[in-house]
Write an enzyme that holds these catalytic residues in place. Structure first.
Site, PDB file in Angstrom:
ATOM      1  N   GLU A 118       0.828  -1.210   0.000  1.00 45.11           N
ATOM      2  CA  GLU A 118       0.000   0.000   0.000  1.00 45.11           C
ATOM      3  C   GLU A 118       0.867   1.267   0.000  1.00 45.11           C
ATOM      4  OE1 GLU A 118      -3.384   0.584  -0.204  1.00 45.11           O
ATOM      5  OE2 GLU A 118      -2.704   2.647  -0.194  1.00 45.11           O
ATOM      6  N   THR A 132      -5.919   1.593  -5.208  1.00 46.30           N
ATOM      7  CA  THR A 132      -5.491   0.187  -5.067  1.00 46.30           C
ATOM      8  C   THR A 132      -6.218  -0.705  -6.060  1.00 46.30           C
ATOM      9  OG1 THR A 132      -5.301   0.560  -2.693  1.00 46.30           O
ATOM     10  CG2 THR A 132      -5.161  -1.707  -3.448  1.00 46.30           C
ATOM     11  N   HIS A 187      -1.270   3.581   4.801  1.00 44.95           N
ATOM     12  CA  HIS A 187      -2.295   4.265   4.002  1.00 44.95           C
ATOM     13  C   HIS A 187      -2.487   5.666   4.555  1.00 44.95           C
ATOM     14  CE1 HIS A 187      -6.108   5.233   2.140  1.00 44.95           C
ATOM     15  NE2 HIS A 187      -6.002   4.155   1.369  1.00 44.95           N
ATOM     16  N   ASP A 213       1.407  -0.024  -4.905  1.00 47.24           N
ATOM     17  CA  ASP A 213       0.194   0.099  -5.719  1.00 47.24           C
ATOM     18  C   ASP A 213       0.066   1.460  -6.388  1.00 47.24           C
ATOM     19  OD1 ASP A 213      -0.394   1.363  -3.306  1.00 47.24           O
ATOM     20  OD2 ASP A 213      -2.383   0.481  -3.084  1.00 47.24           O
ATOM     21  N   HIS A 214       0.459   2.529  -5.688  1.00 49.11           N
ATOM     22  CA  HIS A 214       0.309   3.898  -6.223  1.00 49.11           C
ATOM     23  C   HIS A 214       1.044   4.829  -5.275  1.00 49.11           C
ATOM     24  CE1 HIS A 214      -2.592   4.346  -2.990  1.00 49.11           C
ATOM     25  NE2 HIS A 214      -3.182   3.252  -3.419  1.00 49.11           N
TER      26      HIS A 214
HETATM   27  C1  GP9 Z   1      -8.845  -0.373   0.928  1.00 52.30           C
HETATM   28  C2  GP9 Z   1      -7.413  -0.305   0.603  1.00 52.30           C
HETATM   29  C3  GP9 Z   1      -6.970   1.088   0.334  1.00 52.30           C
HETATM   30  O1  GP9 Z   1      -9.371  -1.641   1.016  1.00 52.30           O
HETATM   31  O2  GP9 Z   1      -7.107  -1.160  -0.421  1.00 52.30           O
HETATM   32  O3  GP9 Z   1      -7.496   1.573  -0.824  1.00 52.30           O
HETATM   33  P1  GP9 Z   1      -6.935   2.877  -1.536  1.00 52.30           P
HETATM   34  O4  GP9 Z   1      -7.556   4.050  -0.832  1.00 52.30           O
HETATM   35  O5  GP9 Z   1      -5.462   2.888  -1.423  1.00 52.30           O
HETATM   36  O6  GP9 Z   1      -7.389   2.722  -2.916  1.00 52.30           O
HETATM   37 MN    MN Z   2      -3.804   1.779  -2.052  1.00 53.01          MN
END
Ligand code: GP9
Ligand code: MN
Length: 625
Positions: free
Chosen positions: A250, A292, A408, A467-468
Site C-alpha cells: 500500500e 489500489t 495508508h 500500488d500507487h
Molecule cells: C482499501 C485499501 C486502500 O481496502 O485497499 O485503498 P486505496 O484508498 O489505497 O485505494
Molecule cells: Mn492503495
C-alpha cells in the site's frame, strides 16, 4: 386522538420515515462510524432524503397528495426491507446488476426464516399511521400558495445539498471514486445510493449495447504490431508450477527506499531483499481514481484503468481474461487476502469477474483493539500472521495477492508501533509516512519468516509491488525539503515510481534493472515466469525480462515516459537529467500512440469487447517450442 393531529401529513410521514431509516442505519446495518462528522451525516441523511421525496406532495392536489404520501411510505419501506434482508444475508447493499442476477435472490429465499426477525414489525408501524391519517384526517392535507411550496421545496433541497457537501468533506471525490457501497450508503443514504447506482449501470449498459465484435480485431492488430514481444525471455518457465505470492504494498513509493531518518534506513528489509532479487528501479504505477483497485485491475489484466471512474465499480460485470482465470486452466488456485471490508472497491463482486477462487476479507480476521494499527484497522503484522493458516490450507500451486493496509493515508499510527523517528518537514502526512512504511517493511520481513516456517517459501516466488503514490503533489514543498531539491512536474512523474521486486528463492542470479516498466507489464511477466504464455492474450504490457518491448510507459492522463524522455504538462523532459528539451521530437513521436492505446483499452472495457473474443487456446499453449 389521531383525528386531532393537524400537522401536515407529508411532514409526519417524512419525519417518521427519516426516523426509522436512521434507526436502521445506526443500529441494524453494521455501518462503521469512525468520527463525529460521519455520525452527524448519518443522522442528517435519512431526514434530508425523506424530506426531499415527501415534499413533492406539496405540489399535489389533496387526493393525489394522500396517495403519494401513502405509496411513497409503502414503497420506501419495501425498498428498505429488501435491502435489510439482502444485507442480513450478504452484508452488502443491492446493486442493479446483482438485482438483475436473480440467483442472489434465490439464495435469499432459501434462508428466509433467518432473514426475517420479529422486531422487523416496527419498520411497518408508520405505514399504518400514514394510511389511517390519509383516510380519516383531512386536517393533515396541505394546500400552500405558490410561494410556500417554493419555500418548502427550497428548504428540503438545501438540507440535502448540505448533506452532500458534508459527505464530500468527509470523503473527497466520493461520487467520482464511489469506492465503497458502505461509504456511499453511510454518506448519501440508501435511496440516493440506489439512484446513483442505477445511473452508473445504465450508462455502462448503453455503451455495452452499442459495441459489436468488429472493434476487437483492430485492437488485436494494434497489439500485435505495437505491444507484444516476439522474444522469449531466458527466465520463461523458471518458476513453473511454483506458488505466486504477490504483495500489494500500500502506497509504497520508490523514493523512500534508499533514504534514512536520523541514520536509520526506512526500509532495511526491502533494501536487503532487493540485493537478493530482481528489482526494477524505474517501475511506474499507472493507476487513476480507483487507486489500489486500479493497481489490482492493471496487474490482473494488463489493461489500463478508466479515465474517470473506478473500473472495479463500473465494469465488474464484464468478461475479462485476467491472470487468475488464465492460471486456473493450468491447475492454479487463486486467492486475495485483505484485512478490509469486502465491498470496498466492490472487490467482492469484481473478484468473481477476474476469476479469483477465494477472498479472505476482514471477516476472516480477528480484529481487536490490540491488533489495530493506524486509521484503517487491522495492522499488517497481524494481517500476515493470521493469513498463514489460510494460505497453508490452499491447494498448491496457488496465486495469491496480499493487500497491505497500514501504510495508508493519513499515515498515522500509535507511536508505540514506530521504530524510526518521524520526518521534520512541514507536512504531517510525509512525516508520518516514513514510520508507516517502516512498519510495513517489518511486517513483510516477518511474513517471509512465517512463510519459511510454514514450508511455503521455497515453493513460491514472491512479487512485491507498490500500488500507487502515497504522498500526493500537494505535499511538494515538504517533499522538496526531504529530497533537498525543488519538485518540478518532471519530479512529480518520477515520484510515481513504485518498487517492484521479484524474489525467486534459491535462484542465484539477482539484478537491478534500470529499464522503464509499468504495472501493465506485471501480467505478462509473471505468466512468463510460470511458463504460461498464451498466444492470443490481449495485453498492453510485455514481459519485462525481454528486450523486444514497447518503448514507453503510458499514464492514464496521456503523459508517458520512455527510456530517454518524460512527457508531462505538455513538456518534454530529459528522463535522466530532468532538463526541459527544446527539441521535442523524442516525445512527439509517441504522443498520439499513447492516446490511441488508452482509447483502445477504454473501448475494450466500455464495450465489454472480450465477450466477443475467444481466448480458448490458453490451454493449448505449448512452452517447449
Ligand atoms: C482499501 C485499501 C486502500 O481496502 O485497499 O485503498 P486505496 O484508498 O489505497 O485505494
Ligand atoms: Mn492503495
Amino acid at each position: 386522538m389521531l383525528h386531532r393531529i393537524n400537522k401536515p401529513l407529508f411532514l409526519i410521514a417524512a419525519l417518521l420515515f427519516g426516523f426509522k431509516t436512521y434507526i436502521l442505519y445506526r443500529f441494524v446495518f453494521n455501518l462503521s462510524i469512525e468520527n463525529p462528522l460521519q455520525e452527524l451525516i448519518l443522522l442528517i441523511n435519512p431526514f434530508a432524503t425523506a424530506l426531499i421525496i415527501f415534499t413533492f406532495a406539496v405540489w399535489m392536489k389533496p387526493e393525489r397528495q394522500k396517495k403519494f404520501v401513502k405509496y411513497t411510505t409503502l414503497i420506501g419501506t419495501i425498498i428498505l426491507y429488501v435491502n435489510l434482508a439482502y444485507y442480513r444475508n450478504f452484508t452488502d447493499f443491492i446493486t442493479l446488476p446483482t438485482l438483475l442476477q436473480f440467483k442472489n435472490f434465490g439464495d435469499l429465499g432459501a434462508s428466509a426464516a433467518y432473514l426475517v426477525k420479529p422486531g422487523d414489525i416496527f419498520l411497518f408501524l408508520d405505514i399504518i399511521l400514514v394510511f389511517y391519517l390519509a383516510k380519516k384526517n383531512e386536517n393533515t392535507i396541505v394546500s400552500f400558495k405558490q410561494k410556500g411550496k417554493m419555500a418548502i421545496s427550497a428548504l428540503s433541497l438545501s438540507i440535502l445539498v448540505a448533506n452532500f457537501v458534508l459527505a464530500e468533506i468527509e470523503r473527497p471525490n466520493l461520487f467520482l471514486r464511489s469506492f465503497d457501497r458502505e461509504y456511499l450508503v453511510k454518506n448519501i443514504g440508501l435511496f440516493n445510493y440506489h439512484i446513483y447506482d442505477v445511473v452508473i449501470h445504465s450508462k455502462t449498459k448503453v455503451q455495452r449495447v452499442m459495441a459489436d465484435g468488429s472493434e476487437i480485431e483492430e485492437i488485436e492488430h494494434y497489439i500485435s504490431e505495437n505491444a507484444s514481444s516476439n522474444e522469449k525471455s531466458d527466465l520463461s518457465g523458471i518458476a513453473e508450477g511454483k506458488n505466486v505470492i504477490f504483495i500489494t504494498a500500500e502506497s509504497l513509493q520508490t523514493f523512500v527506499l534508499d533514504k534514512e531518518v536520523n541514520g536509520e534506513p526506512i526500509t532495511p528489509f526491502l533494501n536487503k531483499l532487493i540485493e537478493e532479487s530482481y528489482y526494477f528501479e524505474n517501475f511506474y504505477h499507472q493507476t487513476n481514481l480507483g487507486k489500489t483497485s486500479d493497481s489490482e485491475f492493471i496487474t490482473a489484466n494488463s489493461l489500463y484503468p478508466l479515465p474517470n471512474a473506478s473500473v472495479f465499480f463500473t465494469h465488474a460485470q464484464n468478461e475479462y481474461n485476467a491472470m487468475p482465470k488464465i492460471i486456473k486452466e493450468h491447475g492454479y488456485t487463486s486467492a486475495v487476502f485483505h484485512g478490509n471490508n469486502k465491498s470496498f472497491w466492490n472487490r467482492d463482486v469484481m473478484y468473481d469477474a477476474l476469476g479469483f477462487d477465494h477472498f479472505f476479507s476482514e471477516r476472516f480476521y480477528h480484529v481487536s483493539e490490540e491488533n489495530k494499527v493506524g486509521d484503517w484497522g487491522l495492522g499488517d503484522k497481524s494481517f500476515f500472521e493470521q493469513s498463514i493458516k489460510y494460505l497453508e490450507n490452499l491447494p498448491q500451486p496457488f496465486y495469491t495477492n496480499f493487500i497491505t493496509l497500514t501504510n495508508h493515508h493519513p499515515f498515522t499510527m500509535d507511536q508505540k508501533y514506530a521504530s524510526i523517528d518521524k520526518l521534520e518537514t512541514n507536512s504531517r502526512t510525509l512525516n508520518g509516512y516514513v514510520q508507516t512504511v517502516r512498519y510495513m517493511d517489518e511486517a513483510i520481513e516477518q511474513f517471509f519468516e512465517q512463510l519459511k516456517q510454514a514450508g511455503l517459501y521455497e515453493e513460491s516466488i514472491i512479487v512485491i509491488a507498490g500500488d500507487h503514490y502515497g504522498i500526493s503533489d500537494y505535499h511538494n514543498r515538504a517533499m522538496g525539503m526531504f529530497l533537498e531539491k525543488d519538485i518540478t512536474p518532471y519530479d512529480n512523474v518520477q515520484l510515481q515510481r513504485v518498487p517492484m521486486i521479484i524474489h525467486i528463492p534459491d535462484h542465484e542470479e539477482t539484478k537491478t534493472f534500470d529499464k522503464i516498466a509499468g504495472q501493465v507489464d506485471l501480467k505478462p511477466t509473471i505468466l512468463s515466469l510460470l511458463g504460461i504464455e498464451p498466444e492470443d492474450d490481449i495485453t498492453f504490457g510485455t514481459d519485462l525480462f525481454t528486450n523486444d518491448r514497447k518503448p514507453y510507459v503510458a499514464f492514464r492522463n496521456g503523459d508517458f515516459v520512455t527510456e530517454n524522455y518524460v512527457f508531462t504538462n505538455d513538456t518534454c523532459y530529459d528522463r535522466l537529467t530532468g532538463e526541459i528539451l527544446e527539441d521535442t521530437s523524442g516525445c512527439d513521436e509517441y504522443k498520439d500512440q499513447v492516446l490511441l492505446e488508452l482509447e483502445y483499452s477504454d473501448r475494450i472495457i466500455y464495450g465489454d469487447l472480450f465477450r466477443f473474443y475467444n481466448f480458448s487456446d490458453n490451454e493449448e499453449t505449448n512452452n517447449d517450442e
